[in-house]
Design a protein around this motif. Structure first.
Motif, mmCIF file in Angstrom:
data_model
loop_
_atom_site.group_PDB
_atom_site.id
_atom_site.type_symbol
_atom_site.label_atom_id
_atom_site.label_comp_id
_atom_site.label_asym_id
_atom_site.label_seq_id
_atom_site.Cartn_x
_atom_site.Cartn_y
_atom_site.Cartn_z
ATOM 1 N N ASN A 277 -22.165 -4.018 50.491
ATOM 2 C CA ASN A 277 -22.541 -2.617 50.234
ATOM 3 C C ASN A 277 -22.935 -1.915 51.523
ATOM 4 O O ASN A 277 -22.647 -0.721 51.700
ATOM 5 C CB ASN A 277 -23.708 -2.566 49.253
ATOM 6 C CG ASN A 277 -23.306 -2.995 47.854
ATOM 7 O OD1 ASN A 277 -22.101 -2.955 47.490
ATOM 8 N ND2 ASN A 277 -24.273 -3.427 47.041
ATOM 9 N N LEU A 278 -23.572 -2.642 52.400
ATOM 10 C CA LEU A 278 -23.943 -2.050 53.683
ATOM 11 C C LEU A 278 -22.709 -1.636 54.463
ATOM 12 O O LEU A 278 -22.660 -0.542 55.052
ATOM 13 C CB LEU A 278 -24.789 -3.041 54.485
ATOM 14 C CG LEU A 278 -25.227 -2.585 55.876
ATOM 15 C CD1 LEU A 278 -26.106 -1.330 55.806
ATOM 16 C CD2 LEU A 278 -25.969 -3.711 56.608
ATOM 17 N N ASP A 279 -21.706 -2.504 54.460
ATOM 18 C CA ASP A 279 -20.462 -2.166 55.160
ATOM 19 C C ASP A 279 -19.828 -0.922 54.562
ATOM 20 O O ASP A 279 -19.291 -0.072 55.288
ATOM 21 C CB ASP A 279 -19.505 -3.354 55.105
ATOM 22 C CG ASP A 279 -20.011 -4.541 55.912
ATOM 23 O OD1 ASP A 279 -20.838 -4.311 56.840
ATOM 24 O OD2 ASP A 279 -19.617 -5.692 55.628
ATOM 25 N N LYS B 155 -21.339 1.560 52.966
ATOM 26 C CA LYS B 155 -22.108 2.757 53.312
ATOM 27 C C LYS B 155 -21.892 3.148 54.768
ATOM 28 O O LYS B 155 -21.836 4.339 55.112
ATOM 29 C CB LYS B 155 -23.596 2.514 53.045
ATOM 30 C CG LYS B 155 -23.932 2.516 51.551
ATOM 31 C CD LYS B 155 -25.432 2.582 51.306
ATOM 32 C CE LYS B 155 -25.719 2.723 49.811
ATOM 33 N NZ LYS B 155 -27.140 2.904 49.501
ATOM 34 N N LYS B 156 -21.744 2.136 55.625
ATOM 35 C CA LYS B 156 -21.448 2.444 57.020
ATOM 36 C C LYS B 156 -20.109 3.153 57.146
ATOM 37 O O LYS B 156 -19.943 4.070 57.968
ATOM 38 C CB LYS B 156 -21.443 1.155 57.845
ATOM 39 C CG LYS B 156 -22.830 0.574 58.112
ATOM 40 C CD LYS B 156 -22.736 -0.683 58.980
ATOM 41 C CE LYS B 156 -24.118 -1.221 59.307
ATOM 42 N NZ LYS B 156 -24.051 -2.452 60.128
ATOM 43 N N ALA B 157 -19.127 2.710 56.307
ATOM 44 C CA ALA B 157 -17.797 3.344 56.334
ATOM 45 C C ALA B 157 -17.891 4.803 55.920
ATOM 46 O O ALA B 157 -17.242 5.683 56.508
ATOM 47 C CB ALA B 157 -16.846 2.587 55.411
ATOM 48 N N VAL B 158 -18.714 5.101 54.876
ATOM 49 C CA VAL B 158 -18.884 6.491 54.428
ATOM 50 C C VAL B 158 -19.526 7.308 55.547
ATOM 51 O O VAL B 158 -19.110 8.455 55.807
ATOM 52 C CB VAL B 158 -19.764 6.532 53.152
ATOM 53 C CG1 VAL B 158 -20.111 7.982 52.794
ATOM 54 C CG2 VAL B 158 -19.046 5.866 51.998
ATOM 55 N N PRO C 69 -29.136 -4.747 52.203
ATOM 56 C CA PRO C 69 -30.276 -5.576 52.622
ATOM 57 C C PRO C 69 -31.514 -4.726 52.931
ATOM 58 O O PRO C 69 -31.406 -3.658 53.547
ATOM 59 C CB PRO C 69 -29.765 -6.285 53.872
ATOM 60 C CG PRO C 69 -28.291 -6.367 53.656
ATOM 61 C CD PRO C 69 -27.907 -5.101 52.956
ATOM 62 N N TYR C 70 -32.653 -5.215 52.539
ATOM 63 C CA TYR C 70 -33.888 -4.444 52.637
ATOM 64 C C TYR C 70 -34.192 -4.005 54.077
ATOM 65 O O TYR C 70 -34.612 -2.871 54.326
ATOM 66 C CB TYR C 70 -35.059 -5.280 52.085
ATOM 67 C CG TYR C 70 -36.377 -4.557 52.104
ATOM 68 C CD1 TYR C 70 -36.687 -3.623 51.115
ATOM 69 C CD2 TYR C 70 -37.302 -4.783 53.120
ATOM 70 C CE1 TYR C 70 -37.900 -2.944 51.131
ATOM 71 C CE2 TYR C 70 -38.512 -4.107 53.146
ATOM 72 C CZ TYR C 70 -38.807 -3.194 52.142
ATOM 73 O OH TYR C 70 -40.005 -2.535 52.162
ATOM 74 N N ILE D 173 -29.801 2.725 57.608
ATOM 75 C CA ILE D 173 -28.571 3.358 57.115
ATOM 76 C C ILE D 173 -28.888 4.666 56.415
ATOM 77 O O ILE D 173 -28.124 5.636 56.489
ATOM 78 C CB ILE D 173 -27.787 2.373 56.188
ATOM 79 C CG1 ILE D 173 -26.389 2.925 55.919
ATOM 80 C CG2 ILE D 173 -28.552 2.124 54.906
ATOM 81 C CD1 ILE D 173 -25.518 3.030 57.162
ATOM 82 N N PHE D 174 -30.046 4.701 55.731
ATOM 83 C CA PHE D 174 -30.451 5.921 55.038
ATOM 84 C C PHE D 174 -30.669 7.054 56.041
ATOM 85 O O PHE D 174 -30.199 8.188 55.834
ATOM 86 C CB PHE D 174 -31.731 5.647 54.250
ATOM 87 C CG PHE D 174 -32.270 6.861 53.532
ATOM 88 C CD1 PHE D 174 -31.763 7.223 52.289
ATOM 89 C CD2 PHE D 174 -33.275 7.636 54.097
ATOM 90 C CE1 PHE D 174 -32.262 8.341 51.635
ATOM 91 C CE2 PHE D 174 -33.766 8.755 53.451
ATOM 92 C CZ PHE D 174 -33.262 9.106 52.201
#
Length: 615
Positions: A458-460, A462-465, A498-499, A505-506
């Motif tokens: 999921n982190l990957d 969100k980074k893509a977005v 990840p916490y 990322i936010f």
């Protein structure tokens, strides 16, 4: 009475204004006891032996009490001062140690002191011996008075005619010798006794019809004696010990009086020389005690300043143990400085010490109460943390990951609300608590390893977005706003990350969004409304109840804002804008009111959006 005796009597009266009159009464009194000023002077000059313990003082006082010689008042007074100075210092140190150890000030009791009891017992012996000595001396003085009166009467009877004077010359010389050997008489009779003696001695010499050689020889011998006494008195001016010089001068005065007459033409001159030497010593003696009094006044001023410092420190608020320790250090430094300052004037010495001790006792008493209370709180806190440790240890093996995680997190939050505990217990309690929590979370993490892989995926995403949004910021398209909305929906649809990476990322996501909205000149309110409308679709998927609940929440918030706006506007009516500070406050409140109104308008728009969604 000739001119020499008149001059002597007048000089004695004048010299009372200088210091102590060197007369027979003074000399006899000082054979019994030394003046308090002399004792103080010897103490101030540092010639006294320095005693470091009470036991040393007691040993010396025993020697004095049981010695054959009569105890001297100055040394006894000095020993008494030293003993109680050490005694009170020891008692203060004992009380301080008791209070520092957490003792109750109200329960403190002074311990019995064997040294003090021994000291008082020996002082009682000395007092009895001195009383007996005084009684014996008074009896001896009365006997000596009677003897001297008899001698005066005999000389008076001899001085009736030249013939009788010549016949009685040898007897007269014998009476003079007896007079010299008789010392102490009552002080109130001394001056009159001496004047009468000199009167009849002179009358006898005036009637004496010896051959000129014998008479000249007698006068010459007396002149030699008086000259040596003058030289001895003049030499005393070089004596470093002022007190000793003064006492020696008293003895010289006694000898001068007891020496026989000189030729009439020399009497005034020899007396003037002796008087001049005496005046020098008397002035030095007076100046010595004036210096001591000035030093004592200076010491009183210094001690008063230290009292004021301690009293000021005692009034200061101590919120933490560090405050108490800091102020304790300051007071101990002041106490150390106090010990370096000598005596204050006798009438104030005890009072200033009691004031200083009261201020110190007040501070250390309250410090003891504070640390006693802190100790009690530490004990209570230790019990609370011990209970949390037991709860955590009871949960550490649970496999109900979500529920147990919440419980342990709640325990961790509660742990933070509990105050300090003693370090020797605190470290062990914390280690036990942390070990129980780590045991559970490590087991949970091992069980949820797959979930963590998903979070990294999921982190990957969100980074893509975020990268797409950055690209859109650099190269806008025709319908940038729609593309942004699409990417925002995509970002919000992605699950947990990840916490540790969540905030990063936010922040990165919202940073690029803010830049895009700024470029598109979209107001913050409009953006928030757009975000709300986007999120509203997700809420609508959960059913009408979810929309109703959201609408109800917004309505409650709108009512709260209306009340806040009304409160601010009411308060604005009471403010006086005549000052710069008043204007600043009014401007600040106006900005808050405007902010609340803008937020209220946004909420109204959100409510309209919910109503449109429900239709």
């Amino acid at each position: 009475m000739d001119s020499q005796e008149k001059s002597l009597e007048q000089t004695m009266e004048n010299e009372k204004n200088v210091e102590v009159t060197p007369n027979e009464a003074t000399a006899q009194k000082e054979q019994v006891e030394t003046t308090d000023n002399a004792a103080e002077a010897e103490n101030a000059s540092g010639q006294r032996k320095v005693y470091k313990t009470k036991a040393e003082v007691v040993e010396r006082i025993k020697e004095i009490a049981h010695a054959e010689e009569i105890p001297q008042k100055d040394e006894v007074d000095y020993l008494k001062t030293v003993f109680y100075k050490l005694h009170f210092a020891e008692r203060e140190a004992d009380m301080k140690a008791y209070l520092d150890a957490g003792g109750d000030p109200a329960a403190y009791q002074v311990k019995p002191d064997e040294n003090e009891n021994a000291f008082k017992a020996e002082m009682t012996i000395i007092k009895e011996r001195r009383a007996k000595q005084f009684e014996e001396q008074e009896k001896l003085k009365q006997e000596n008075l009677k003897k001297k009166l008899d001698i005066i009467e005999k000389i008076k009877n001899m001085a009736t005619s030249p013939e009788e004077a010549n016949k009685s010359y040898q007897e007269f010389k014998q009476l003079q010798q007896e007079w010299k050997e008789i010392k102490m008489v009552p002080a109130e009779n001394a001056n009159e006794l001496w004047r009468n003696y000199q009167l009849y001695v002179e009358q006898f010499y005036d009637l004496l019809k010896l051959n000129s050689e014998a008479r000249e020889y007698d006068f010459k011998k007396n002149l030699e004696i008086k000259t040596k006494l003058c030289e001895a008195a003049e030499k005393l001016a070089d004596e470093d010990d002022v007190i000793s010089a003064f006492h020696q001068l008293q003895e010289l005065h006694q000898e001068y009086r007891e020496s026989g007459p000189v030729a009439k033409e020399l009497r005034e001159g020899i007396w003037a020389r002796f008087k001049a030497a005496s005046t020098v010593i008397n002035k030095k003696h007076q100046q010595h005690f004036e210096d001591i009094r000035a030093k004592e006044e200076d010491n009183l001023n210094k001690k008063t300043e230290l009292c004021e410092k301690v009293e000021a420190i005692a009034k200061e608020e101590n919120k933490t143990s560090a405050d108490w320790e800091n102020h304790t250090k300051q007071i101990i430094e002041i106490q150390t400085e106090w010990k370096t300052i000598g005596f204050a004037p006798q009438k104030m010495n005890v009072k200033i010490f009691e004031r200083f001790r009261a201020a110190c006792d007040d501070f250390f008493g309250r410090k003891s109460a504070y640390f006693t209370q802190m100790k009690k709180e530490f004990t209570e806190n230790a019990e609370k943390k011990k209970a949390l440790v037991e709860k955590a240890q009871a949960l550490k093996d649970s496999t109900e990951w979500k529920a147990t995680s919440d419980k342990l997190i709640a325990l961790q939050k509660e742990w933070k609300t509990i105050g300090m505990v003693p370090k020797k217990y605190g470290d062990q309690l914390w280690n036990d608590f942390l070990a129980a929590c780590n045991h559970f979370f490590e087991a949970r993490n091992a069980a949820n390893a797959g979930a963590r892989n998903e979070e990294h995926a999921n982190l990957d995403k969100k980074k893509a977005v975020v990268e797409k949004l950055k690209a859109l910021l650099e190269n806008p398209v025709d319908d940038t706003q729609a593309e942004v909305r699409k990417l925002t929906e995509e970002y919000n649809s992605i699950g947990h990350v990840p916490y540790k990476e969540k905030d990063k990322i936010f922040n990165e996501y919202h940073e690029v969004l803010d830049k895009i909205f700024k470029e598109l000149n979209i107001s913050t309110a409009r953006r928030r409304l757009n975000n709300f409308k986007i999120n509203l679709k997700n809420v609508a998927k959960r059913g009408e109840d979810a929309l109703d609940n959201e609408r109800t929440r917004l309505q409650r918030r709108a009512e709260q804002m209306k009340q806040e706006i009304q409160t601010y506007e009411n308060n604005l009516g009471f403010l006086n804008a005549s000052s710069k500070k008043g204007n600043s406050l009014i401007d600040e409140m106006n900005r808050k009111v405007q902010k609340l109104k803008d937020d209220l308008e946004l909420i109204k728009q959100k409510i309209k959006a919910i109503d449109s969604e429900e239709k």
